[in-house]
Structure formats: structure tokens, C-alpha cells
Design a protein around this motif. Structure first.
Motif, mmCIF file in Angstrom:
data_model
loop_
_atom_site.group_PDB
_atom_site.id
_atom_site.type_symbol
_atom_site.label_atom_id
_atom_site.label_comp_id
_atom_site.label_asym_id
_atom_site.label_seq_id
_atom_site.Cartn_x
_atom_site.Cartn_y
_atom_site.Cartn_z
ATOM 1 N N SER A 67 53.705 -5.538 55.082
ATOM 2 C CA SER A 67 54.758 -4.560 55.357
ATOM 3 C C SER A 67 56.099 -5.098 54.874
ATOM 4 C CB SER A 67 54.839 -4.273 56.867
ATOM 5 O OG SER A 67 53.638 -3.700 57.303
ATOM 6 N N THR A 102 40.414 -8.673 51.402
ATOM 7 C CA THR A 102 40.612 -7.842 52.588
ATOM 8 C C THR A 102 40.252 -6.397 52.249
ATOM 9 O OG1 THR A 102 42.924 -7.580 51.971
ATOM 10 C CG2 THR A 102 42.408 -9.301 53.566
ATOM 11 N N ALA A 146 48.517 -7.726 60.688
ATOM 12 C CA ALA A 146 48.653 -7.281 59.307
ATOM 13 C C ALA A 146 50.089 -6.987 58.931
ATOM 14 C CB ALA A 146 47.813 -6.027 59.068
ATOM 15 N N GLN A 197 47.566 3.788 48.447
ATOM 16 C CA GLN A 197 47.308 3.664 49.881
ATOM 17 C C GLN A 197 48.564 3.725 50.735
ATOM 18 O OE1 GLN A 197 43.453 0.682 49.620
ATOM 19 N NE2 GLN A 197 44.656 0.721 51.466
ATOM 20 N N LEU A 219 48.790 2.371 62.997
ATOM 21 C CA LEU A 219 47.532 2.459 62.261
ATOM 22 C C LEU A 219 47.046 1.095 61.791
ATOM 23 C CD1 LEU A 219 48.326 5.566 60.032
ATOM 24 C CD2 LEU A 219 46.962 5.516 62.127
ATOM 25 N N ALA A 220 47.955 0.103 61.807
ATOM 26 C CA ALA A 220 47.629 -1.225 61.297
ATOM 27 C C ALA A 220 47.518 -2.218 62.442
ATOM 28 C CB ALA A 220 48.719 -1.688 60.326
ATOM 29 N N ASP A 249 40.808 -3.678 53.666
ATOM 30 C CA ASP A 249 41.810 -2.639 53.940
ATOM 31 C C ASP A 249 42.653 -2.333 52.709
ATOM 32 O OD1 ASP A 249 43.020 -5.134 54.062
ATOM 33 O OD2 ASP A 249 44.432 -4.574 55.626
ATOM 34 N N TRP A 296 46.719 4.740 54.717
ATOM 35 C CA TRP A 296 45.722 5.689 54.218
ATOM 36 C C TRP A 296 45.061 6.476 55.350
ATOM 37 C CZ3 TRP A 296 40.643 5.802 55.678
ATOM 38 C CH2 TRP A 296 40.123 4.670 56.320
ATOM 39 N N ARG A 297 45.137 5.934 56.568
ATOM 40 C CA ARG A 297 44.507 6.603 57.704
ATOM 41 C C ARG A 297 45.331 7.783 58.226
ATOM 42 N NH1 ARG A 297 43.881 2.406 62.136
ATOM 43 N NH2 ARG A 297 42.574 4.029 63.075
ATOM 44 N N HIS A 298 46.566 7.909 57.763
ATOM 45 C CA HIS A 298 47.423 9.001 58.230
ATOM 46 C C HIS A 298 46.847 10.345 57.771
ATOM 47 C CE1 HIS A 298 51.134 11.429 58.674
ATOM 48 N NE2 HIS A 298 51.375 10.589 59.658
ATOM 49 N N TRP A 330 49.262 -0.923 54.159
ATOM 50 C CA TRP A 330 48.039 -0.477 53.500
ATOM 51 C C TRP A 330 47.247 0.492 54.368
ATOM 52 C CZ3 TRP A 330 46.779 -6.198 52.084
ATOM 53 C CH2 TRP A 330 47.522 -6.574 50.953
ATOM 54 N N GLU A 331 47.279 0.262 55.676
ATOM 55 C CA GLU A 331 46.515 1.116 56.573
ATOM 56 C C GLU A 331 47.070 2.531 56.686
ATOM 57 O OE1 GLU A 331 45.742 -3.077 57.385
ATOM 58 O OE2 GLU A 331 47.589 -1.919 57.228
#
Length: 386
Positions: A300, A63, A295, A14, A290-291, A65, A21-23, A18-19
Motif C-alpha cells: 500500500s 504471493t 499486507a 488489481q 479487504l486486505a 494475491d 480486486w475483491r471490491h 492488491w486485494e
């Protein structure tokens, strides 16, 4: 010979945070696809990284995410990766709380055989309630018990890995057995927390002992690292703090009867590297956006932002100062690994701190980390009757 960086890559699904992954450059629908992981492994090997490292958690995070962060079994994945790589080390996380020494020793010895001596073991003592409940317990054991078990667990594995002598396989067709029965030993390990008779069902592997890695920053974790670890992960971001941490571990290793150069400290680094600092900061901002704000303090790491020259300078200067022996590289998105390999690695090679070609031999031999811990043999007995 000039001291060389250790470069360890965290095989990711990811990214960080972790977020990530949205990229748009990420495709998490591929996280269970071997090719997804092989792309990372081959890039890291092209950059002459010493090892791949898989983090693991034997439970699903609460979580969502992070739902895909620990998706595949590390040993099985790295065994598949071994067939498609040639030099890079393969470090699997395997906990001491919910395994048995026999099962762990056999899996890691098998990985070492199939990779021709490239296996590594990241030793963890699992402290989460979720993991405990997935293994039949109501809660995790306290720190003292977990680390006491970990020491016994490692000692038992060491004896199992040595239970076959190097020349136990004779393959002498004039004899009725393919092995010399005098060179296979029971271990009869009986500790407070673990027991195992042995011998291991797997003959001695190329390294005998896979590379041992550990990350616990607590006093108990440092004691374990000083006694056993070859690689130690760290979260130090300040060079004086890094030097103090590294010295503490070296002192503990010496106290445990090991050599002062018996271990390497490889702190985490997550680089945002672009051709200009402004572009690198914009790239970081793009990913952090994105996060959710709350978070960022949770998932991070200390991130570094800059040009290839700035990041290479930071790594090389801190390395030369004794703040670390290398880095454990995590990447925000997979394209960042290609950026690091294409732009930062050549600068580190030009500075003479990173190798241009792999050395020959096993992972231990490549890193100059022969196994030196004494293995007590006084309790060993011949396994087969005379």
C-alpha cells in the motif's frame, strides 16, 4: 508560459492495495480483455493525462494475491491501446537485465511509429531471483553490474535509434533502392556488458528517442536518472524531502551535461477522493478491510484521503513549491479514476496548473522535453558498402 503538471496514470489490473480486486466494482475476469484497459486509457485521455504507464515484472509473484498484477506484456498491450487513443503517451516497462539492446530498441521504435510519436520506456534493472531464474540464471546480478549494464544498454539503444538519419528514406523511383545507403550507419557498439553491430532494422521513429523514464532511488539509480531520464518516479510524501530529491536529480543531470530542466519528477499518488472527508475515509477503510493487516505495509503506497478540493490543493501547493513536477496516479479501484477525472482535474485546470487541451506534436514535444544527449558518432561507419 506557465509551468504545467505532468499527469501519468498507472494502468492497473488489481488496484491498490492488491486485494482491491475483491471490491464489488472490480471485475478481474476482464484483466486480459483489451476493452478493460481501453476504458482506463480513454478516461485518462479525457482527463488530459500525459501518459499511461505499465509496471512489469518478468516473473510470477510468490504471493497469489498479486497473481494478476503483471498479466500482459506492456509493449504489446500499449501497441493495441495506441490504435484506440490519440494523444496520451504510452510508457512500457522494459528491463535491461534480460533483453538485448537491439530487441528493446526495435520494439520501442515500432511502438513510437505506430503511435505517431507517443512511446516511452521505463528503464528497470531487474533484481529479483524469480526473474533471474526465468532467464537462465541462478540469481540476479549485483547492483554494480546491473547498473553498469543498464548504462551500456541505454547507450547502445541511443545509437541504434540514431543509426538511420531522418531523411534516409528517399522513395525515389528513379533509383534502385528506396533509401539513401549513405544515411544508414552501423554502430559497432562493444561494451563490457552488451555488444551490437547495428544498424537498427527499423527506420528512425517520430521521437527518435522514446521518452526515457526511471525510478531507482538508490545512488546508482539517481546517477542513471540524472544521466538519461526524462521522467523520474519517486515515493516522496513529504514536500521538503521531495524538493531535496528533485534538486539532487537536477544537479546530477547538470553534472552529466544536461540542462537543468531536462527531467520531470512525478511521485506516486493514490487518492481516495469523495465529496466529504468522512466519505473518503470510509471509502479507504472499506478497501483496506479487504486486505490482511500485514499486507498493508507491503503493497500500500502513501495514500491521500480527502475531498476534491483538498486533494487538488495538495497537488497544486506541492507542485508550486517545487516538491514535484506532477504525479504518477495509481487508483485503489477503477471507479476512483473516474472520480479523479470528474472532480479533481477540473479544479487543477481552474488553478491553471493543468492543461485543458493537449498540445500538438510527439510526447516529447507535448512535455517540452526534446532529446539533448549527445550521441557519439566517431565509432559509426557506413553500413552499406560504397
Amino acid at each position: 508560459m506557465q509551468r504545467q503538471l505532468v499527469l501519468n496514470y498507472v494502468l492497473t489490473s488489481q488496484g491498490y492495495p492488491w486485494e482491491a480486486w475483491r471490491h464489488p466494482t472490480m471485475d478481474v475476469t476482464r484483466v486480459n480483455d483489451l476493452d478493460f484497459h481501453l476504458e482506463q486509457a480513454r478516461l485518462a485521455e479525457a482527463g488530459r493525462f500525459d501518459a499511461l504507464f505499465i509496471v512489469d515484472h518478468r516473473a510470477q509473484f510468490h504471493t497469489p494475491d498479486a497473481a494478476l498484477f503483471f498479466n500482459l506484456d506492456p509493449v504489446q498491450l500499449l501497441t493495441a491501446v495506441a490504435a484506440h487513443t490519440e494523444h496520451i503517451g504510452l510508457i512500457a516497462t522494459l528491463g535491461t537485465s534480460y533483453w538485448t539492446p537491439y530487441a528493446a530498441a526495435r520494439q520501442l521504435a515500432t511502438l513510437d511509429h505506430l503511435s505517431k510519436g507517443r512511446a516511452g520506456w521505463n528503464v528497470v534493472t531487474s533484481a529479483s531471483v524469480q526473474e533471474a531464474r526465468n532467464h537462465g540464471l541462478d540469481e540476479a546480478e549485483d547492483r554494480e553490474i546491473r547498473y553498469g549494464r543498464a548504462r551500456e544498454f541505454i547507450d547502445a539503444c541511443l545509437q541504434l535509434w540514431h543509426s538511420w538519419e531522418p531523411d534516409a528514406i528517399t522513395a525515389d523511383r528513379s533509383q534502385l533502392t528506396p533509401v539513401d545507403p549513405e544515411k544508414i550507419h552501423a554502430v559497432n557498439f562493444a561494451g563490457e556488458h552488451v555488444q551490437v553491430d547495428g544498424p537498427l532494422g527499423t527506420p528512425r521513429s517520430p521521437q527518435t528517442v522514446p521518452l526515457i523514464c526511471q525510478a531507482g532511488p538508490s545512488p546508482a539509480g539517481r546517477e542513471l536518472a540524472g544521466a538519461y531520464a526524462d521522467l523520474v518516479y519517486a515515493a516522496c510524501t513529504d514536500p521538503p524531502e521531495g524538493r531535496a530529491y528533485r534538486k539532487d536529480l537536477i544537479d546530477r543531470a547538470v553534472t552529466a551535461g544536461r540542462a537543468a530542466d531536462a527531467l520531470r519528477v512525478v511521485p506516486n499518488l493514490v487518492p481516495f477522493v469523495k465529496s466529504t472527508e468522512a466519505e473518503a475515509r470510509a471509502f479507504q477503510r472499506e478497501l483496506l478491510d479487504l486486505a490482511p493487516e500485514d499486507a498493508l505495509t507491503i503493497n500500500s503506497p502513501s495514500m491521500v484521503i480527502g475531498t476534491p478540493e483538498q486533494i487538488a490543493d495538495r497537488i497544486a501547493v506541492d507542485f508550486a513549491s517545487g516538491a514535484h513536477d506532477g504525479i504518477t496516479l495509481g487508483v485503489p479501484v477503477l471507479s476512483a479514476l473516474a472520480d479523479f477525472v470528474d472532480t479533481v482535474v477540473p479544479l487543477l485546470q481552474a488553478r491553471g496548473v493543468h492543461k485543458r487541451e493537449y498540445a500538438h506534436g510527439t510526447l516529447r514535444e507535448k512535455l517540452g522535453l526534446p532529446f539533448t544527449l549527445p550521441v557519439p558518432r566517431e565509432r559509426w561507419t557506413r553500413f552499406y558498402p560504397a
